[in-house]
Design a protein around this motif. Structure first.
Motif, PDB file in Angstrom:
ATOM      1  N   ASN A   1      39.398  44.014  39.032  1.00  0.00           N
ATOM      2  CA  ASN A   1      39.681  42.906  38.218  1.00  0.00           C
ATOM      3  C   ASN A   1      41.074  42.361  38.129  1.00  0.00           C
ATOM      4  O   ASN A   1      41.453  41.298  37.579  1.00  0.00           O
ATOM      5  CB  ASN A   1      39.168  43.218  36.675  1.00  0.00           C
ATOM      6  N   GLU A   2      42.120  43.282  38.272  1.00  0.00           N
ATOM      7  CA  GLU A   2      43.579  42.934  38.202  1.00  0.00           C
ATOM      8  C   GLU A   2      44.291  42.634  39.392  1.00  0.00           C
ATOM      9  O   GLU A   2      43.893  42.805  40.266  1.00  0.00           O
ATOM     10  CB  GLU A   2      44.256  44.441  37.440  1.00  0.00           C
ATOM     11  N   VAL A   3      45.402  41.819  39.114  1.00  0.00           N
ATOM     12  CA  VAL A   3      46.064  41.295  39.845  1.00  0.00           C
ATOM     13  C   VAL A   3      47.730  41.561  39.531  1.00  0.00           C
ATOM     14  O   VAL A   3      47.873  41.909  38.567  1.00  0.00           O
ATOM     15  CB  VAL A   3      45.938  39.766  39.976  1.00  0.00           C
ATOM     16  N   PRO A   4      48.665  41.741  40.455  1.00  0.00           N
ATOM     17  CA  PRO A   4      50.002  41.948  40.116  1.00  0.00           C
ATOM     18  C   PRO A   4      50.429  41.304  39.005  1.00  0.00           C
ATOM     19  O   PRO A   4      51.404  41.825  38.110  1.00  0.00           O
ATOM     20  CB  PRO A   4      50.587  41.751  41.490  1.00  0.00           C
ATOM     21  N   GLU A   5      50.134  39.905  38.790  1.00  0.00           N
ATOM     22  CA  GLU A   5      50.658  38.966  37.734  1.00  0.00           C
ATOM     23  C   GLU A   5      50.542  39.792  36.674  1.00  0.00           C
ATOM     24  O   GLU A   5      51.063  39.532  35.479  1.00  0.00           O
ATOM     25  CB  GLU A   5      50.183  37.670  37.719  1.00  0.00           C
ATOM     26  N   ASP A   6      49.232  40.588  36.322  1.00  0.00           N
ATOM     27  CA  ASP A   6      48.797  41.286  34.986  1.00  0.00           C
ATOM     28  C   ASP A   6      50.136  42.158  34.419  1.00  0.00           C
ATOM     29  O   ASP A   6      49.968  42.781  33.159  1.00  0.00           O
ATOM     30  CB  ASP A   6      47.528  41.838  35.081  1.00  0.00           C
TER      31      ASP A   6
ATOM     32  N   ALA B   1      58.920  43.882  34.302  1.00  0.00           N
ATOM     33  CA  ALA B   1      59.937  43.277  33.800  1.00  0.00           C
ATOM     34  C   ALA B   1      61.053  44.258  32.928  1.00  0.00           C
ATOM     35  O   ALA B   1      61.927  44.216  33.321  1.00  0.00           O
ATOM     36  CB  ALA B   1      59.916  41.674  33.156  1.00  0.00           C
ATOM     37  N   ASP B   2      60.080  44.767  32.167  1.00  0.00           N
ATOM     38  CA  ASP B   2      61.041  45.765  31.169  1.00  0.00           C
ATOM     39  C   ASP B   2      61.507  46.935  31.939  1.00  0.00           C
ATOM     40  O   ASP B   2      62.565  47.444  31.838  1.00  0.00           O
ATOM     41  CB  ASP B   2      59.838  46.366  30.207  1.00  0.00           C
ATOM     42  N   ALA B   3      60.675  47.581  32.922  1.00  0.00           N
ATOM     43  CA  ALA B   3      60.949  48.630  33.970  1.00  0.00           C
ATOM     44  C   ALA B   3      62.336  48.145  34.884  1.00  0.00           C
ATOM     45  O   ALA B   3      63.157  49.004  34.889  1.00  0.00           O
ATOM     46  CB  ALA B   3      59.760  48.913  34.812  1.00  0.00           C
ATOM     47  N   GLN B   4      62.454  46.838  35.269  1.00  0.00           N
ATOM     48  CA  GLN B   4      63.408  46.304  36.152  1.00  0.00           C
ATOM     49  C   GLN B   4      64.792  46.278  35.371  1.00  0.00           C
ATOM     50  O   GLN B   4      65.766  46.824  35.797  1.00  0.00           O
ATOM     51  CB  GLN B   4      62.929  44.866  36.432  1.00  0.00           C
TER      52      GLN B   4
ATOM     53  N   THR C   1      34.170  42.987  48.633  1.00  0.00           N
ATOM     54  CA  THR C   1      34.980  42.633  47.592  1.00  0.00           C
ATOM     55  C   THR C   1      36.519  42.947  48.175  1.00  0.00           C
ATOM     56  O   THR C   1      36.796  44.347  48.651  1.00  0.00           O
ATOM     57  CB  THR C   1      34.795  43.628  46.371  1.00  0.00           C
ATOM     58  N   ARG C   2      37.414  42.097  48.142  1.00  0.00           N
ATOM     59  CA  ARG C   2      38.861  42.218  48.480  1.00  0.00           C
ATOM     60  C   ARG C   2      39.512  42.975  47.123  1.00  0.00           C
ATOM     61  O   ARG C   2      39.490  42.117  46.052  1.00  0.00           O
ATOM     62  CB  ARG C   2      39.602  41.193  48.816  1.00  0.00           C
ATOM     63  N   ILE C   3      40.096  44.045  47.070  1.00  0.00           N
ATOM     64  CA  ILE C   3      41.123  44.554  46.019  1.00  0.00           C
ATOM     65  C   ILE C   3      42.702  44.617  46.397  1.00  0.00           C
ATOM     66  O   ILE C   3      42.932  44.971  47.417  1.00  0.00           O
ATOM     67  CB  ILE C   3      40.437  45.827  45.644  1.00  0.00           C
ATOM     68  N   TYR C   4      43.516  44.511  45.251  1.00  0.00           N
ATOM     69  CA  TYR C   4      44.767  44.760  45.372  1.00  0.00           C
ATOM     70  C   TYR C   4      45.069  46.299  45.551  1.00  0.00           C
ATOM     71  O   TYR C   4      44.562  47.211  44.783  1.00  0.00           O
ATOM     72  CB  TYR C   4      45.371  44.269  44.239  1.00  0.00           C
ATOM     73  N   CYS C   5      46.063  46.709  46.210  1.00  0.00           N
ATOM     74  CA  CYS C   5      46.599  48.077  46.530  1.00  0.00           C
ATOM     75  C   CYS C   5      48.098  48.118  45.949  1.00  0.00           C
ATOM     76  O   CYS C   5      48.638  47.162  45.210  1.00  0.00           O
ATOM     77  CB  CYS C   5      46.718  48.421  47.825  1.00  0.00           C
ATOM     78  N   ALA C   6      48.741  49.212  45.894  1.00  0.00           N
ATOM     79  CA  ALA C   6      49.970  49.596  45.264  1.00  0.00           C
ATOM     80  C   ALA C   6      50.782  48.868  45.989  1.00  0.00           C
ATOM     81  O   ALA C   6      51.773  48.277  45.238  1.00  0.00           O
ATOM     82  CB  ALA C   6      50.249  51.033  45.363  1.00  0.00           C
ATOM     83  N   GLY C   7      50.711  48.467  47.329  1.00  0.00           N
ATOM     84  CA  GLY C   7      51.795  47.668  47.979  1.00  0.00           C
ATOM     85  C   GLY C   7      51.982  46.343  47.126  1.00  0.00           C
ATOM     86  O   GLY C   7      52.929  45.871  47.307  1.00  0.00           O
ATOM     87  N   ALA C   8      50.743  45.489  46.679  1.00  0.00           N
ATOM     88  CA  ALA C   8      51.043  44.536  46.212  1.00  0.00           C
ATOM     89  C   ALA C   8      51.854  44.443  44.815  1.00  0.00           C
ATOM     90  O   ALA C   8      52.694  43.674  44.599  1.00  0.00           O
ATOM     91  CB  ALA C   8      49.696  43.753  45.852  1.00  0.00           C
ATOM     92  N   LEU C   9      51.650  45.590  44.264  1.00  0.00           N
ATOM     93  CA  LEU C   9      52.412  45.832  43.015  1.00  0.00           C
ATOM     94  C   LEU C   9      53.974  45.893  43.180  1.00  0.00           C
ATOM     95  O   LEU C   9      54.757  45.461  42.407  1.00  0.00           O
ATOM     96  CB  LEU C   9      51.835  47.012  42.170  1.00  0.00           C
ATOM     97  N   ALA C  10      54.071  46.937  44.175  1.00  0.00           N
ATOM     98  CA  ALA C  10      55.701  47.026  44.766  1.00  0.00           C
ATOM     99  C   ALA C  10      56.210  46.015  45.150  1.00  0.00           C
ATOM    100  O   ALA C  10      57.298  45.670  44.943  1.00  0.00           O
ATOM    101  CB  ALA C  10      55.607  48.110  45.827  1.00  0.00           C
TER     102      ALA C  10
ATOM    103  N   LEU D   1      60.075  41.369  43.689  1.00  0.00           N
ATOM    104  CA  LEU D   1      60.339  39.865  43.719  1.00  0.00           C
ATOM    105  C   LEU D   1      60.917  39.908  42.155  1.00  0.00           C
ATOM    106  O   LEU D   1      61.737  38.875  41.677  1.00  0.00           O
ATOM    107  CB  LEU D   1      59.090  39.242  43.585  1.00  0.00           C
ATOM    108  N   LEU D   2      60.412  40.683  41.183  1.00  0.00           N
ATOM    109  CA  LEU D   2      61.168  40.973  39.738  1.00  0.00           C
ATOM    110  C   LEU D   2      62.711  41.285  39.822  1.00  0.00           C
ATOM    111  O   LEU D   2      63.307  41.217  38.854  1.00  0.00           O
ATOM    112  CB  LEU D   2      60.374  41.566  38.815  1.00  0.00           C
ATOM    113  N   GLY D   3      63.137  41.796  41.003  1.00  0.00           N
ATOM    114  CA  GLY D   3      64.335  42.369  41.137  1.00  0.00           C
ATOM    115  C   GLY D   3      64.333  43.874  41.128  1.00  0.00           C
ATOM    116  O   GLY D   3      65.652  44.517  40.973  1.00  0.00           O
TER     117      GLY D   3
END
Length: 289
Positions: A146-151, A157-160, A180-189, A194-196
């Motif tokens: 259910n989750e996407v990176p934007e979540d 942003a705090d970690a960055q 079902t297509r699911i996001y992996c750790a690479g999407a989070l990285a 992108l957030l810096g």
């Protein structure tokens, strides 16, 4: 020019070893593909070696258990090398600190708890809340379905802002779990970058996982190696960066772009798609067989 083949046997005799991806090539996340299993078994009977090279964020012993559950027999491969193996080695060396915030599910607990013998004397890596962390380890979303990176925007942003580094245990962006297509750790990285933020990778297409595969297979420097995978930016790019040949499995992640017959990619559509990607595999096949 990428050559389309129908079976691995057409070219397998030209190679000493295979680096074969798992998800989308050997199984669909739920069950093994019988034709792919048979192709690897035949390659080994002919004297070749097979490394199952996966961006799974878990160490190889946990991947082996999953493969057994999905019906992949042990005679289809020689060794397993995972992104989890290469990333775990880096984590226990302390590349993101000793107190880490873990993004991932309980099934990835072994990444932290199963300490390799070579790191048995190392200072312990402890999972802590984000506000106490020295770094981040991402093995995947907390909720894969259910989750996407934007979540994760506010937390990342705090970690960055605090200058934390993220260790990515699986560079894949997405995989298909059945339908079902699911996001992996690479999407989070990728999102963290992108957030810096600074993201560290150890799986495909990056060199550490290939170095580990070569060592575990005991390959000579002049070994003829063929990589097989459905990830254009992981499997194919990694092979190109390593100077080895590749088979792009078009019936995996890119299946919808290749025409209605998953076993037989449309030549025109495939050529157009590969041109758009800017990467040229040596060979292409609908499904590994």
């Amino acid at each position: 020019m990428t050559r389309t083949i129908r079976t691995l046997a057409e070219i397998g005799g030209d190679y000493d070893a295979l680096y074969c991806d798992l998800w989308g090539c050997l199984h669909n996340g739920k069950q093994a593909y019988p034709a792919a299993v048979a192709a690897l078994q035949a390659f080994r009977r002919g004297g070749g070696k097979v490394c199952l090279l996966t961006n799974a964020p878990r160490p190889q012993q946990f991947v082996a258990v999953q493969l057994q559950r999905m019906g992949v027999p042990e005679d289809a491969f020689d060794v397993i090398v995972s992104s989890g193996d290469a990333a775990q080695d880096a984590m226990f060396q302390g590349v993101v600190g000793r107190k880490v915030w873990h993004i991932g599910t309980d099934k990835d607990d072994g990444f932290f708890d199963d300490v390799p013998p070579e790191h048995s004397a190392a200072e312990k890596v402890t999972r802590v809340p984000l506000d106490q962390a020295e770094g981040i380890v991402a093995t995947g979303p907390f909720d894969e379905v259910n989750e996407v990176p934007e979540d994760y925007r506010d937390q990342l942003a705090d970690a960055q802002a605090r200058g934390l580094k993220m260790l990515c245990a699986n560079p894949d962006i997405v995989v298909d779990m059945g339908e079902t297509r699911i996001y992996c750790a690479g999407a989070l990285a990728e999102f963290y970058t992108l957030l810096g933020g600074e993201s560290l990778y150890f799986g495909k297409p990056h060199a550490p996982i290939y170095d580990l595969a070569r060592r575990r297979l005991g390959l000579d420097d002049d070994a003829r190696i063929l990589a097989i995978g459905d990830g254009i930016l992981t499997d194919v790019k990694g092979a190109l960066d390593q100077g080895i040949d590749s088979i792009f499995v078009t019936g995996g992640l890119a299946a919808e772009a290749m025409g209605p017959d998953v076993e037989n990619p449309d030549p025109g559509l495939m050529a157009e798609w590969l041109t758009g990607q800017g990467l040229r595999p040596t060979f292409a096949i609908g499904r590994l067989r």
